[in-house]
Write an enzyme that holds these catalytic residues in place. Structure first.
Site, PDB file in Angstrom:
ATOM      1  N   ASN A 213      -3.000 -13.656  -3.514  1.00 27.19           N
ATOM      2  CA  ASN A 213      -4.210 -13.217  -3.978  1.00 27.19           C
ATOM      3  C   ASN A 213      -4.348 -13.073  -5.398  1.00 27.19           C
ATOM      4  O   ASN A 213      -2.987 -13.160  -5.950  1.00 27.19           O
ATOM      5  CB  ASN A 213      -5.112 -12.061  -3.190  1.00 27.19           C
ATOM      6  CG  ASN A 213      -4.424 -10.673  -3.274  1.00 27.19           C
ATOM      7  OD1 ASN A 213      -4.096 -10.283  -4.163  1.00 27.19           O
ATOM      8  ND2 ASN A 213      -3.686 -10.227  -2.062  1.00 27.19           N
ATOM      9  N   ASP A 282      -4.949  -9.551   4.497  1.00 26.29           N
ATOM     10  CA  ASP A 282      -5.489  -9.347   5.816  1.00 26.29           C
ATOM     11  C   ASP A 282      -4.783 -10.024   7.032  1.00 26.29           C
ATOM     12  O   ASP A 282      -4.741  -9.599   7.946  1.00 26.29           O
ATOM     13  CB  ASP A 282      -7.104  -9.503   5.740  1.00 26.29           C
ATOM     14  CG  ASP A 282      -7.782  -8.446   4.905  1.00 26.29           C
ATOM     15  OD1 ASP A 282      -7.151  -7.151   5.017  1.00 26.29           O
ATOM     16  OD2 ASP A 282      -8.984  -8.776   4.196  1.00 26.29           O
ATOM     17  N   LYS A 292      10.095 -27.110   4.950  1.00 22.77           N
ATOM     18  CA  LYS A 292       8.745 -27.567   4.162  1.00 22.77           C
ATOM     19  C   LYS A 292       8.091 -28.701   5.225  1.00 22.77           C
ATOM     20  O   LYS A 292       8.625 -29.410   5.540  1.00 22.77           O
ATOM     21  CB  LYS A 292       9.092 -28.335   2.917  1.00 22.77           C
ATOM     22  CG  LYS A 292       8.081 -28.718   2.115  1.00 22.77           C
ATOM     23  CD  LYS A 292       8.229 -29.348   0.826  1.00 22.77           C
ATOM     24  CE  LYS A 292       7.239 -29.880   0.242  1.00 22.77           C
ATOM     25  NZ  LYS A 292       7.411 -30.723  -1.186  1.00 22.77           N
ATOM     26  N   PRO A 310      -1.112  -5.771   9.879  1.00 27.48           N
ATOM     27  CA  PRO A 310      -1.283  -4.339  10.178  1.00 27.48           C
ATOM     28  C   PRO A 310      -2.007  -3.760   8.812  1.00 27.48           C
ATOM     29  O   PRO A 310      -1.735  -4.159   7.841  1.00 27.48           O
ATOM     30  CB  PRO A 310       0.058  -3.674  10.302  1.00 27.48           C
ATOM     31  CG  PRO A 310       0.976  -4.544   9.576  1.00 27.48           C
ATOM     32  CD  PRO A 310       0.485  -5.985   9.611  1.00 27.48           C
ATOM     33  N   ILE A 312      -1.799  -1.024   6.376  1.00 23.55           N
ATOM     34  CA  ILE A 312      -0.594  -0.274   6.098  1.00 23.55           C
ATOM     35  C   ILE A 312      -1.337   1.099   5.851  1.00 23.55           C
ATOM     36  O   ILE A 312      -0.678   2.399   6.483  1.00 23.55           O
ATOM     37  CB  ILE A 312       0.029  -0.483   4.790  1.00 23.55           C
ATOM     38  CG1 ILE A 312       0.450  -1.977   5.187  1.00 23.55           C
ATOM     39  CG2 ILE A 312       1.051   0.306   4.481  1.00 23.55           C
ATOM     40  CD1 ILE A 312       1.258  -2.983   3.987  1.00 23.55           C
ATOM     41  N   PHE A 332      -7.612   2.298  -1.897  1.00 24.85           N
ATOM     42  CA  PHE A 332      -8.616   1.508  -3.037  1.00 24.85           C
ATOM     43  C   PHE A 332      -9.519   0.267  -2.194  1.00 24.85           C
ATOM     44  O   PHE A 332      -8.976  -0.095  -1.123  1.00 24.85           O
ATOM     45  CB  PHE A 332      -7.495   0.668  -3.852  1.00 24.85           C
ATOM     46  CG  PHE A 332      -7.236   1.352  -4.968  1.00 24.85           C
ATOM     47  CD1 PHE A 332      -6.436   2.463  -5.135  1.00 24.85           C
ATOM     48  CD2 PHE A 332      -7.789   0.920  -6.324  1.00 24.85           C
ATOM     49  CE1 PHE A 332      -5.961   3.254  -6.189  1.00 24.85           C
ATOM     50  CE2 PHE A 332      -7.398   1.625  -7.444  1.00 24.85           C
ATOM     51  CZ  PHE A 332      -6.734   2.683  -7.428  1.00 24.85           C
ATOM     52  N   LYS A 346     -15.531   2.551   3.582  1.00 30.04           N
ATOM     53  CA  LYS A 346     -14.108   2.473   3.847  1.00 30.04           C
ATOM     54  C   LYS A 346     -13.138   3.666   3.857  1.00 30.04           C
ATOM     55  O   LYS A 346     -12.288   3.718   4.557  1.00 30.04           O
ATOM     56  CB  LYS A 346     -13.763   1.453   2.596  1.00 30.04           C
ATOM     57  CG  LYS A 346     -12.304   1.185   2.986  1.00 30.04           C
ATOM     58  CD  LYS A 346     -12.089  -0.272   1.840  1.00 30.04           C
ATOM     59  CE  LYS A 346     -12.943  -1.564   2.584  1.00 30.04           C
ATOM     60  NZ  LYS A 346     -12.691  -2.631   1.535  1.00 30.04           N
ATOM     61  N   LYS A 350     -10.992   4.120   7.176  1.00 26.03           N
ATOM     62  CA  LYS A 350      -9.576   4.078   6.873  1.00 26.03           C
ATOM     63  C   LYS A 350      -8.800   5.733   7.250  1.00 26.03           C
ATOM     64  O   LYS A 350      -7.513   5.853   7.125  1.00 26.03           O
ATOM     65  CB  LYS A 350      -8.871   4.016   5.395  1.00 26.03           C
ATOM     66  CG  LYS A 350      -9.499   2.745   4.985  1.00 26.03           C
ATOM     67  CD  LYS A 350      -8.276   1.386   5.057  1.00 26.03           C
ATOM     68  CE  LYS A 350      -8.826   0.155   4.596  1.00 26.03           C
ATOM     69  NZ  LYS A 350      -7.951  -0.900   4.960  1.00 26.03           N
TER      70      LYS A 350
HETATM   71  O1  C5P Z   1     -10.006  -3.149   4.213  1.00 25.70           O
HETATM   72  P1  C5P Z   1      -9.457  -3.344   2.781  1.00 25.70           P
HETATM   73  O2  C5P Z   1      -8.413  -4.452   2.530  1.00 25.70           O
HETATM   74  O3  C5P Z   1     -10.827  -3.726   1.828  1.00 25.70           O
HETATM   75  O4  C5P Z   1      -9.010  -2.012   2.172  1.00 25.70           O
HETATM   76  C1  C5P Z   1      -8.306  -1.674   0.902  1.00 25.70           C
HETATM   77  C2  C5P Z   1      -7.464  -0.518   1.205  1.00 25.70           C
HETATM   78  O5  C5P Z   1      -6.570  -0.677   2.192  1.00 25.70           O
HETATM   79  C3  C5P Z   1      -6.314  -0.781  -0.008  1.00 25.70           C
HETATM   80  O6  C5P Z   1      -6.002   0.777  -0.308  1.00 25.70           O
HETATM   81  C4  C5P Z   1      -5.220  -1.363   0.550  1.00 25.70           C
HETATM   82  O7  C5P Z   1      -4.134  -1.002  -0.084  1.00 25.70           O
HETATM   83  C5  C5P Z   1      -5.216  -0.962   1.782  1.00 25.70           C
HETATM   84  N1  C5P Z   1      -4.734  -1.997   2.983  1.00 25.70           N
HETATM   85  C6  C5P Z   1      -3.634  -1.759   3.682  1.00 25.70           C
HETATM   86  N2  C5P Z   1      -3.337  -2.817   4.467  1.00 25.70           N
HETATM   87  C7  C5P Z   1      -4.003  -4.021   4.940  1.00 25.70           C
HETATM   88  C8  C5P Z   1      -5.179  -4.114   4.101  1.00 25.70           C
HETATM   89  C9  C5P Z   1      -5.538  -3.090   3.120  1.00 25.70           C
HETATM   90  O8  C5P Z   1      -3.132  -1.008   3.618  1.00 25.70           O
HETATM   91  N3  C5P Z   1      -3.612  -4.577   5.524  1.00 25.70           N
END
Ligand code: C5P
Length: 402
Positions: A213, A282, A292, A310, A312, A332, A346, A350
């Protein structure tokens, strides 16, 4: 960034080849907004001219304790009293030996001795041959100077002007500038360990392709730097970005979300704060091809199946360490609209005490940003500014909540 504006620095040069780096350093100080008064020893003038340092600092250079330009005839008193810091770069072995003994037989050593010790810090950037640096006499002087309250900056390792290789060369101008900037920052995270993730992740499709990304990592790297300036020990888990490692920060490079998770989990037991600034993918391809994937000319397209990565942050926030209050987690959220509502939701989802919202398209790749801090008490806006200024404010906000 003008983060040294309003600061007045006395830049002292003693004799050494590294005087050539002092020119660039002086320029860096003035560009960062500081006013610089250069003071040179007689030996320093053999390595770089007064004219060069005067042109770069925009002020007459002082070299002599008998200089008659000061009305009271006391440059050693006046110059030290005006300073917010005295930085000696290069600090030669001989100059440090003289300082350690409290000698005052030229303007620069006199000024260092006469400065108000409580109010005007003294930073020394040693520069010398590796044998001179390693010599017990030099190390004894360094220890004595530290005990007397001076800040002895590190030395660099590598090729030396004498042709030898080892420790003792002066730090580079941008490293010196960082040390001065760091010195002027408050230290609310002293004794703490901050873990920060930054950048995108890269999810392989095959050995030459993958999904990623637009995250540049700049915000997370700025947080790592700001936390180090604030006195923290810092571990930075970085996805694939081309950014230089902030000075003093331990960096672990990763690619995929799974690698990032492993690196973060390994660092969590030592951390007091986890800032999850990385833009973690995601989903990842359910399986990466070993070879390849080839176009066979028939027009057939491959189909990709995905599995969810996952979360994180949510995993760390649910850990024992976070739940018993030993680890403070900050998430974030990069949104495109309705920032407050999304950030609040969020934060709940989280399970983190603090969530930092920003508008994705307004931050990715840019050097500036605007943040919205959401916690249980409500929300606080940090208006648009460069990412380092925002990171410093955010670090202050985190420290207040610990
Ligand atoms: O759900 P979203 O991706 O918008 O959430 C963003 C926050 O979750 C950020 O702090 C990002 O570092 C964390 N995150 C994570 N693992 C993921 C997706 C997002 O730790 N798979």
């Amino acid at each position: 960034m003008n983060d040294l504006s309003g600061k007045h620095v006395v830049l002292g040069l003693s004799g050494g080849i590294a005087c050539y780096k002092a020119a660039e350093f002086c320029r860096g100080l003035t560009k960062a907004g500081a006013t610089v008064q250069v003071v040179m020893t007689e030996s320093a003038t053999r390595f770089i001219t007064v004219a060069t340092m005067q042109a770069l600092s925009g002020r007459p250079v002082y070299t002599d304790q008998w200089d008659e330009r000061q009305p009271n005839h006391m440059p050693h008193i006046n110059l030290g009293r005006e300073a917010d810091a005295v930085v000696v770069a290069p600090a030669s072995a001989d100059f440090m030996a003289r300082l350690a003994q409290g000698r005052a037989d030229d303007l620069l050593s006199l000024l260092c001795l006469a400065r108000p010790i409580e109010r005007v810090p003294l930073l020394l950037a040693p520069a010398m041959n590796r044998e001179m640096w390693a010599h017990p006499a030099t190390q004894r002087n360094v220890a004595q100077l530290q005990a007397d309250g001076a800040v002895v900056l590190g030395v660099g390792a590598g090729d030396q002007a004498c042709g030898e290789t080892g420790d003792g060369r002066m730090l580079e101008p941008e490293e010196l500038l960082y040390e001065v900037q760091r010195h002027f920052q408050p230290k609310p995270l002293q004794g703490r360990h901050l873990l920060v993730s930054a950048g995108p992740t890269f999810e392989a499709i095959d050995p030459v392709r993958g999904l990623t990304n637009l995250s540049s990592g700049k915000m997370g790297f700025a947080i790592a730097r700001a936390a180090h300036e604030a006195g923290a020990e810092v571990t930075l888990v970085a996805g694939p970005v081309g950014l230089p490692t902030p000075r003093g920060v331990r960096r672990i490079d990763v690619k995929s979300a799974l690698e990032m998770q492993a690196a973060v989990q390994a660092a969590v037991p030592q951390a007091d704060v986890f800032v999850s600034a990385a833009a973690v993918a995601d989903w990842r391809p359910a399986s990466a091809a070993d070879q390849k994937i080839k176009k066979d000319g028939s027009g057939a397209v491959p189909t990709l199946a995905f599995v969810e990565n996952p979360d994180i942050l949510a995993g760390v926030a649910a850990s024992e360490r976070a739940r018993n209050g030993a680890l403070y987690c900050v998430g974030f959220a990069a949104e495109s609209h309705d920032l407050l509502a999304h950030a609040q939701a969020k934060r709940e989802r989280k399970g983190v005490p603090l969530l930092v919202g920003n508008i994705g398209p307004d931050t990715f790749g840019r050097d500036d940003n605007a943040l919205l801090l959401v916690d249980a008490q409500g929300s606080t806006e940090l208006p648009r500014a460069d990412k380092l200024s925002l990171a410093r404010q955010l670090v202050g906000e985190i420290a207040r909540r610990l």
